[in-house]
Design a protein around this motif. Structure first.
Motif, PDB file in Angstrom:
ATOM      1  N   LYS A 105      40.782  57.757  40.535  1.00  0.00           N
ATOM      2  CA  LYS A 105      41.459  56.817  39.814  1.00  0.00           C
ATOM      3  C   LYS A 105      41.125  56.966  38.347  1.00  0.00           C
ATOM      4  O   LYS A 105      39.950  57.520  38.323  1.00  0.00           O
ATOM      5  N   SER A 106      42.029  56.920  37.549  1.00  0.00           N
ATOM      6  CA  SER A 106      41.827  57.252  36.072  1.00  0.00           C
ATOM      7  C   SER A 106      40.966  55.923  35.460  1.00  0.00           C
ATOM      8  O   SER A 106      40.993  54.796  35.919  1.00  0.00           O
ATOM      9  N   LEU A 160      43.519  44.674  25.976  1.00  0.00           N
ATOM     10  CA  LEU A 160      45.179  44.780  26.481  1.00  0.00           C
ATOM     11  C   LEU A 160      45.133  43.720  27.616  1.00  0.00           C
ATOM     12  O   LEU A 160      46.270  42.953  28.042  1.00  0.00           O
ATOM     13  N   ARG A 161      44.123  43.726  28.404  1.00  0.00           N
ATOM     14  CA  ARG A 161      44.143  42.966  29.729  1.00  0.00           C
ATOM     15  C   ARG A 161      43.676  41.535  29.668  1.00  0.00           C
ATOM     16  O   ARG A 161      43.294  40.823  30.678  1.00  0.00           O
ATOM     17  N   GLY A 162      42.969  41.273  28.426  1.00  0.00           N
ATOM     18  CA  GLY A 162      42.655  39.693  28.054  1.00  0.00           C
ATOM     19  C   GLY A 162      41.037  39.600  28.608  1.00  0.00           C
ATOM     20  O   GLY A 162      40.968  38.208  28.776  1.00  0.00           O
ATOM     21  N   VAL A 216      42.691  48.357  35.312  1.00  0.00           N
ATOM     22  CA  VAL A 216      43.848  47.555  35.732  1.00  0.00           C
ATOM     23  C   VAL A 216      43.377  46.844  37.172  1.00  0.00           C
ATOM     24  O   VAL A 216      43.871  45.860  37.394  1.00  0.00           O
ATOM     25  N   GLU A 217      43.485  48.075  38.227  1.00  0.00           N
ATOM     26  CA  GLU A 217      43.320  47.654  39.576  1.00  0.00           C
ATOM     27  C   GLU A 217      42.013  46.974  40.000  1.00  0.00           C
ATOM     28  O   GLU A 217      41.951  45.858  40.899  1.00  0.00           O
ATOM     29  N   VAL A 218      41.036  47.348  39.413  1.00  0.00           N
ATOM     30  CA  VAL A 218      39.771  47.002  39.920  1.00  0.00           C
ATOM     31  C   VAL A 218      39.226  45.801  39.141  1.00  0.00           C
ATOM     32  O   VAL A 218      38.908  44.713  39.736  1.00  0.00           O
ATOM     33  N   GLU A 269      39.440  40.147  38.373  1.00  0.00           N
ATOM     34  CA  GLU A 269      39.631  39.157  37.484  1.00  0.00           C
ATOM     35  C   GLU A 269      38.716  38.818  36.256  1.00  0.00           C
ATOM     36  O   GLU A 269      38.204  37.636  35.908  1.00  0.00           O
ATOM     37  N   VAL A 270      38.003  39.822  35.981  1.00  0.00           N
ATOM     38  CA  VAL A 270      36.731  39.676  35.056  1.00  0.00           C
ATOM     39  C   VAL A 270      37.137  38.997  33.973  1.00  0.00           C
ATOM     40  O   VAL A 270      38.205  39.015  33.325  1.00  0.00           O
ATOM     41  N   ALA A 271      36.045  38.090  33.336  1.00  0.00           N
ATOM     42  CA  ALA A 271      36.062  37.303  32.342  1.00  0.00           C
ATOM     43  C   ALA A 271      35.685  38.202  31.080  1.00  0.00           C
ATOM     44  O   ALA A 271      36.053  37.991  29.775  1.00  0.00           O
ATOM     45  N   HIS A 272      34.552  38.902  31.248  1.00  0.00           N
ATOM     46  CA  HIS A 272      34.094  39.845  30.265  1.00  0.00           C
ATOM     47  C   HIS A 272      33.132  40.945  30.916  1.00  0.00           C
ATOM     48  O   HIS A 272      32.744  40.758  32.040  1.00  0.00           O
TER      49      HIS A 272
END
Length: 349
Positions: free
Chosen positions: A101-102, A145-147, A108-110, A116-119
């Motif tokens: 996995k790149s 980029l993912r927040g 993105v996926e994990v 859905e990590v916050a930090h």
């Protein structure tokens, strides 16, 4: 603490955590600093804190036939992490799919879509993704980029200025310096396992021993150690002073490396019992003696030196990770490190 063996289909209450990512072999003082930063960010954000780690260790996956190097095999690592007081532990099965996995796909996926990590909190030398192409800087860029935010901790060192590092701990143990290793770990390094039947030769010499295999562990310097041995008694561990030989027993023609522990002033039966052995100080290298009388005399001298070393020892106590806060334990009531041995993805806890 709840244990998850996957990153998808995670219950909503386990998503949105602040997570620390790493292998955490040894769960040493540097790892504690990373996890402490995770807890601080979680308090600030009003969410839970967690660790994301990998099993088997990636190094084991890529070199399965290499000598054992681990400071803490899986079950012991889980116990140490649980004692810190995490809310969640995500143990990702490191297989070919995950290895390929790149770095971008991992984020993105994990981290983003799965947990859905916050930090995220990582150490300065963190690398990830296929062929280790991702680093902390890329993680921070992708996080923006993912927040989610990313904190990268600089190297953490002790009073003498030595950086807390699993590699340095392994080097100290290989060099016969368990005191230096324990200073970096924050506790004496341990080998634990089930006591095996031996040839009972130690009993005939007046020094009965409990014999442990060391499979799955790093092999430290062979020789004689002053030790503290922990005997599991229900939910507690009783620690006793002792002396141990780690080696092949050349005087009696042994070939397999094993740990033989003699407990001072103890007459109980330990066969089949679970034993934890903390290496406190290195006394001498293993050697071959001319015969059993010479070996017996040396064991007596080793025991005398071990008693003195243990009486003078002023370092951290064995098993010295602080007890976790009282929390409702998810699962079937077994200790978490036992539940960790269940088949992959058998449940979410």
């Amino acid at each position: 603490m709840r244990l998850f063996r996957h990153y998808n289909e995670v219950p909503v209450e386990a998503r949105g955590a602040v997570v620390a990512i790493g292998n955490f072999d040894g769960v040493h003082r540097g790892h504690h600093a990373v996890i402490a930063a995770t807890a601080r960010h979680a308090r600030e954000l009003g969410t839970s804190h967690a660790v994301v780690t990998f099993e088997p260790h990636p190094r084991e996956f890529f070199a399965p036939d290499a000598p054992s190097f681990r400071l803490t095999p899986f079950r012991i690592k889980v116990r140490q992490l649980e004692a810190i007081g995490l809310d969640h532990l995500f143990v990702l099965h490191f297989d070919r799919e995950l290895a390929n996995k790149s770095a971008e796909a991992f984020v993105v996926e994990v981290l983003s879509e799965g947990l859905e990590v916050a930090h995220v909190v990582v150490g300065y030398d963190f690398v990830f993704g296929h062929q280790r192409r991702g680093n902390a800087e890329l993680l921070a860029e992708l996080g923006r980029l993912r927040g989610f935010g990313v904190t990268t901790l600089p190297p953490v060192s002790g009073d003498p200025g030595e950086i807390y590092s699993s590699t340095r701990i392994r080097q100290h143990l290989a060099a016969g310096s368990p005191l230096a290793a324990g200073a970096l770990l924050g506790r004496p390094w341990e080998i634990e396992g089930r006591v095996e039947q031996g040839d009972r030769r130690g009993r005939t010499l007046g020094f009965p021993t409990a014999n442990l295999p060391i499979a799955g562990y790093l092999q430290p310097a062979l020789g004689v150690y002053a030790v503290k041995a922990g005997i599991d008694e229900g939910r507690g561990t009783i620690w006793r002073d002792g002396v141990a030989n780690l080696g092949r027993r050349p005087t009696v023609g042994g070939t397999r490396v094993q740990l033989e522990v003699h407990l001072f002033d103890f007459a109980g039966d330990l066969y089949g019992r679970h034993l934890r052995v903390a290496l406190i100080d290195f006394l001498r290298a293993e050697k071959k003696f001319d015969g059993l009388p010479a070996l017996q005399a040396q064991i007596a001298e080793d025991s005398r030196q071990a008693r003195h070393a243990l009486a003078d020892y002023a370092g951290p106590a064995p098993g010295g990770v602080p007890s976790p806060p009282a929390r409702e334990q998810a699962g079937d009531g077994r200790p978490l490190y036992q539940r960790a041995l269940s088949p992959w993805r058998d449940s979410g806890s």
